[in-house]
Design an enzyme around this catalytic site. Structure first.
Site, mmCIF file in Angstrom:
data_model
loop_
_atom_site.group_PDB
_atom_site.id
_atom_site.type_symbol
_atom_site.label_atom_id
_atom_site.label_comp_id
_atom_site.label_asym_id
_atom_site.label_seq_id
_atom_site.Cartn_x
_atom_site.Cartn_y
_atom_site.Cartn_z
ATOM 1 N N ASN A 364 14.462 -1.391 -73.502
ATOM 2 C CA ASN A 364 14.613 -1.458 -74.955
ATOM 3 C C ASN A 364 14.058 -2.739 -75.549
ATOM 4 O O ASN A 364 13.522 -2.737 -76.655
ATOM 5 C CB ASN A 364 16.093 -1.337 -75.335
ATOM 6 N N ASP A 423 13.251 -5.979 -79.868
ATOM 7 C CA ASP A 423 12.985 -4.625 -79.379
ATOM 8 C C ASP A 423 11.490 -4.412 -79.166
ATOM 9 O O ASP A 423 10.663 -4.805 -80.008
ATOM 10 C CB ASP A 423 13.498 -3.588 -80.384
ATOM 11 N N ASP A 453 18.991 0.338 -68.936
ATOM 12 C CA ASP A 453 19.920 -0.241 -69.894
ATOM 13 C C ASP A 453 19.655 0.314 -71.293
ATOM 14 O O ASP A 453 18.500 0.481 -71.706
ATOM 15 C CB ASP A 453 19.740 -1.765 -69.887
ATOM 16 N N GLU A 494 22.217 4.277 -68.967
ATOM 17 C CA GLU A 494 23.389 3.879 -69.737
ATOM 18 C C GLU A 494 23.218 4.450 -71.145
ATOM 19 O O GLU A 494 22.583 3.845 -72.002
ATOM 20 C CB GLU A 494 23.526 2.365 -69.806
#
Length: 856
Positions: A364, A423, A453, A494
């Site tokens: 990310n 990001d 993640d 996740e």
């Protein structure tokens, strides 16, 4: 409502998002229209550029020619969308969509549905709150390698249904949302009729199936096609196997794929806190290597090691922060942990012991100190500028409240989590290529996969920051990149949200697993509160939603207060929580130190304190000053002390992991709910081949001296079974399995079931051969599944004798029994409550079971 929407959200393409025109049309001729006009609301709105989904006032339809047909055209990427019309501009004036042409969401709302593929869709006109003719296509792809571009259907129905031209193989994708091997799609037609169709494994007509003459009809060009006579309100094609005229052996309750990770027990390690080899107060690769024998010494005959067979390493890549989730070099290791040579030595040592290793990969965001970002921030003309998201103003949105936009050099960049974590812009092809290159770098080194993640936040669409279709498309590309290097590599994500919202991430060739957060909290809640109800419901939900066994179970992780604190430092409750998740379906992950009772609450650093090895100085973690102070409970809860105690928490974990490793049923068995006469008992079965394991957990505060156990049905062969409690090794009696594969009012010969105690009862045949051939299975398919109405049951071949059909609910109650002849039967679900059911079919000695989801 949103949970069900997330579950069905799909992408038909790879990662490239192409906008297609979608035109809604509704006939208001018999419905007075108020001053507020007519609107359409649904989960398409965010993707179409409106501020939010399911807003009844923002997407207006118009009727410029006064023919009472109101229309609106929007541009959306490929996907499956739910929607409904609103006679006005507020909820309460929305149509009540009939169940015959609607799809129920998690809240019981019925909505219309449309699938958008690779071309424009102009929906047939439908009367407000009424249905058009419904046609569901279904094809069984069992045994086929499904093309990356998916399964499609083509035919002369397409133009009538609003799907561009006839035989457009990009327009109408099918999906397999319940992983039964049957790909399905439902469309609306303005009128009944007879239609030709063929299925396509891919998105070009060249990959269309060759329909056999036995079930094919030649069209004007001489091409054999399938034919459906869609004359009813709801019509369903037979789910024959691709390119055949018969059903094939699809996935049943007892026939499903498993992978190496289903045999594994993983251990999450924060390298900085595991073991310090050089006295600098920080854990390192050399220290981790030295402690591998504690985790698994590679010798199955020994019992001194924990027995885990997989390691998840929290970030090990170069980072300016202690935690490593802001990476400054994706191809370098954190210098605090050692050199790349040290990592290579660790990886080789782990593999020699049979331990798989997956790495935390942060897709990310990067560190703000990554050269990509520093160059991006330095100039608006930098070639790296578009590798991140920039704006001349603060756009004000973020996923966690407040703004995720941060000032830098007169502009603003987007960093959802923190200004130190900008990001990445996954719409930039150069960034994407660089990230796939980094993934391949580690795979070629020999790592066995990645934990990803924060996967919900990869690509934003407008102000929608989580769970976008573009994010799912990136994960499809990630899957392809990963499997191209190592087809056996594991990806576990996740996606921290409710269970229904997680399912899209493990669907349609995206991630192999995701962590089941709702199940984790249900386990802890059940043990804390002494009640099995919520946990039983969550287990049943997980069983309904996920591909069989393909989710990760755990208690807590590095972002949560440690489970030992959550259970009040109560060792008995800790033992029970461990017994539950280490015997449940799924792939278990332990958080380092959980097995010895490490504590940790408050700041993240305190949840990630150094491992407690001994009762000595610095708990045996380092000879220097630890990077974070040692937990105060290390004198009692540490490896050395607990290794010497056969009744310790550590010994309990070793025992459970050993049982799981030794039992194929505990690793691969399917789940069935069981019942107990004691209200405080949670009971469930795992069944695999000729054996079953029955879990019996007393969640109450007092011992239970007498209770009976029942299992309504299974694929077990009838006969007598010896029952053994695996944890203690004690004989527990004999149970007679009936013709339905179940039993009732079984009472074990064991002593009382203590408070917070769990029995692991193995059922092994004493009178039958003990092999699956004692009760051979055969192929059965249910379609549509999920369903809101009737279900067609199809057998691969017509049995010579009558077949018996039984339907059970999740409480184990027998709801229906039917006998039928031939290879097909229509099962009506009208009047059934929404939920999951088990359908059992027996013909002679052969048995098949399927899971059926009914939507209301």
């Amino acid at each position: 409502m949103k949970y069900r929407l997330l579950f069905i959200a799909i992408l038909a393409g790879l990662g490239t998002v192409q906008a297609n025109q979608l035109t809604f049309r509704v006939d208001m001729g018999t419905t007075p229209v108020p001053a507020g006009g007519v609107h359409v609301a649904g989960n398409f709105q965010g993707a179409a550029g409106f501020p939010a989904d399911w807003n009844p006032a923002t997407t207006a339809l118009t009727d410029p020619d006064g023919d009472h047909v109101w229309e609106a055209t929007v541009n959306v990427p490929a996907g499956t969308y739910l929607y409904k019309f609103v006679n006005g501009n507020a909820w309460g004036r929305d149509e009540l969509v009939p169940a015959t042409c609607g799809t129920s969401d998690a809240s019981g709302n019925v909505n219309r549905q449309v699938v958008v593929g690779g071309s424009a869709v102009r929906l047939p006109i439908v009367p407000f709150a009424d249905c058009a003719t419904q046609l569901r296509f279904a094809v069984d792809m069992t045994g086929q390698t499904v093309a990356r571009t998916g399964v499609h259907v083509v035919g002369n129905f397409q133009a009538l249904a609003g799907y561009s031209a006839t035989n457009d193989a990009t327009a109408l994708p099918l999906t397999d949302n319940n992983s039964d091997g049957i790909y399905e799609v439902t469309i609306s037609l303005p009128a009944p009729g007879m239609f030709r169709y063929r299925f396509v494994n891919g998105n070009t007509v060249a990959n269309a199936e060759t329909v056999p003459a036995a079930c094919g009809t030649a069209d004007a060009s001489g091409t054999l096609t399938r034919v459906v006579n869609a004359t009813a309100a709801v019509n369903t094609t037979p789910s024959y196997c691709f390119g055949t005229c018969t059903a094939c052996s699809g996935a049943t309750l007892s026939n499903y794929p498993t992978y190496w990770w289903n045999d594994a027990v993983f251990y999450e390690v924060f390298v900085r806190s595991f073991y310090d080899s050089n006295g600098d107060g920080r854990g390192d690769f050399a220290g981790l290597t030295q402690k591998l024998d504690y985790l698994n010494d590679g010798n199955p005959a020994t019992t001194t090691d924990l027995g885990v067979t997989g390691l998840w390493l929290m970030p090990i890549m170069d980072s300016p922060s202690y935690h490593g989730y802001d990476i400054s070099n994706y191809k370098a290791v954190e210098p605090d942990y050692g050199t790349m040579a040290d990592f290579d030595a660790f990886l080789a040592a782990a593999h020699r012991r049979g331990i798989k290793v997956i790495l935390d990969m942060v897709l990310n965001h990067s560190s703000s100190q990554h050269p990509w970002f520093t160059q991006s921030a330095a100039s608006t003309t930098s070639p790296y500028r578009d590798w991140y998201r920039w704006s001349p103003t603060d756009l004000g949105y973020g996923p966690f409240g407040g703004s995720g936009w941060h000032p830098r050099n007169g502009n603003y960049f987007y960093g959802a989590f923190w200004e130190g974590m900008p990001d990445l812009n996954w719409r930039n092809p150069q960034l994407k290529a660089a990230m796939w290159d980094a993934d391949r770098f580690w795979l070629r080194k020999g790592v066995d996969g990645f934990r990803l993640d924060a996967v919900r936040y990869l690509v934003e669409t407008g102000s929608t920051t989580a769970d976008t279709r573009e994010t799912l498309g990136i994960l499809e590309e990630f899957h392809d990149s990963l499997k191209a290097v190592n087809p056996a590599a594991l990806s576990v994500g996740e996606a921290w949200t409710n269970s229904s919202g997680v399912v899209p991430y493990v669907s349609n060739g995206r991630l192999d697993l995701c962590f089941e957060f709702d199940l984790a909290s249900s386990i802890i809640g059940a043990v804390s509160q002494g009640s099995p109800t919520a946990l039983r419901n969550q287990l049943n939900l997980v069983t309904s939603l996920y591909p069989r066994l393909q989710y990760a179970t755990f208690l807590t992780n590095h972002d949560q207060n440690r489970v030992f604190d959550g259970l009040g430092s109560n060792v008995a409750r800790m033992k029970q929580a461990a017994a539950l998740y280490l015997t449940m379906p799924g792939v278990p992950f332990l958080y380092y130190g959980e097995e010895v009772g490490m504590a940790g609450t408050g700041p993240d650093e305190d949840k990630r304190r150094p491992m407690q090895w001994t009762a000595g100085a610095q708990s045996g973690f380092t000879t220097g000053t630890p990077w974070r102070s040692i937990n105060s409970n290390y004198g009692t809860y540490n490896v050395a002390t607990e290794q010497a105690d056969a009744n310790s928490l550590l010994s309990h974990y070793k025992k459970l992991i050993g049982l799981r490793t030794a039992s194929e049923t505990l690793r691969k068995g399917y789940y069935l709910p069981a019942t107990s006469s004691a209200a405080a008992v949670l009971a469930y079965a795992r069944v695999y081949g000729p054996e079953a394991t029955l879990m019996v957990a007393n969640l109450g505060g007092t011992a239970i001296s007498s209770s009976t156990l029942s299992l309504s049905m299974s694929t077990l062969a009838p006969g007598n079974y010896q029952v053994t409690e695996l944890y203690s090794g004690q004989a527990a009696g004999t149970v007679t399995v009936n013709a339905q594969g179940g039993f009732s009012t079984f009472t074990s010969t064991l002593p009382a079931l203590a408070a917070n105690q769990t029995w692991v009862l193995r059922l092994r045949s004493a009178t039958a051969t003990g092999t699956a051939s004692a009760q051979p299975a055969f192929a059965v398919a249910l379609y549509p599944n999920p369903t809101a109405g009737a279900v067609r049951l199809a057998l691969a071949a017509a049995p010579t004798a009558q077949s018996q059909l039984q339907v059970f609910d999740l409480a184990g109650r027998l709801l229906q029994t039917r006998s039928f002849s031939g290879s097909s039967y229509l099962l009506e679900t009208a009047g059934w409550a929404g939920g999951t059911y088990f359908v059992r079919v027996q013909s002679g000695a052969s048995v098949a079971m399927q899971r059926l989801v009914v939507e209301r």
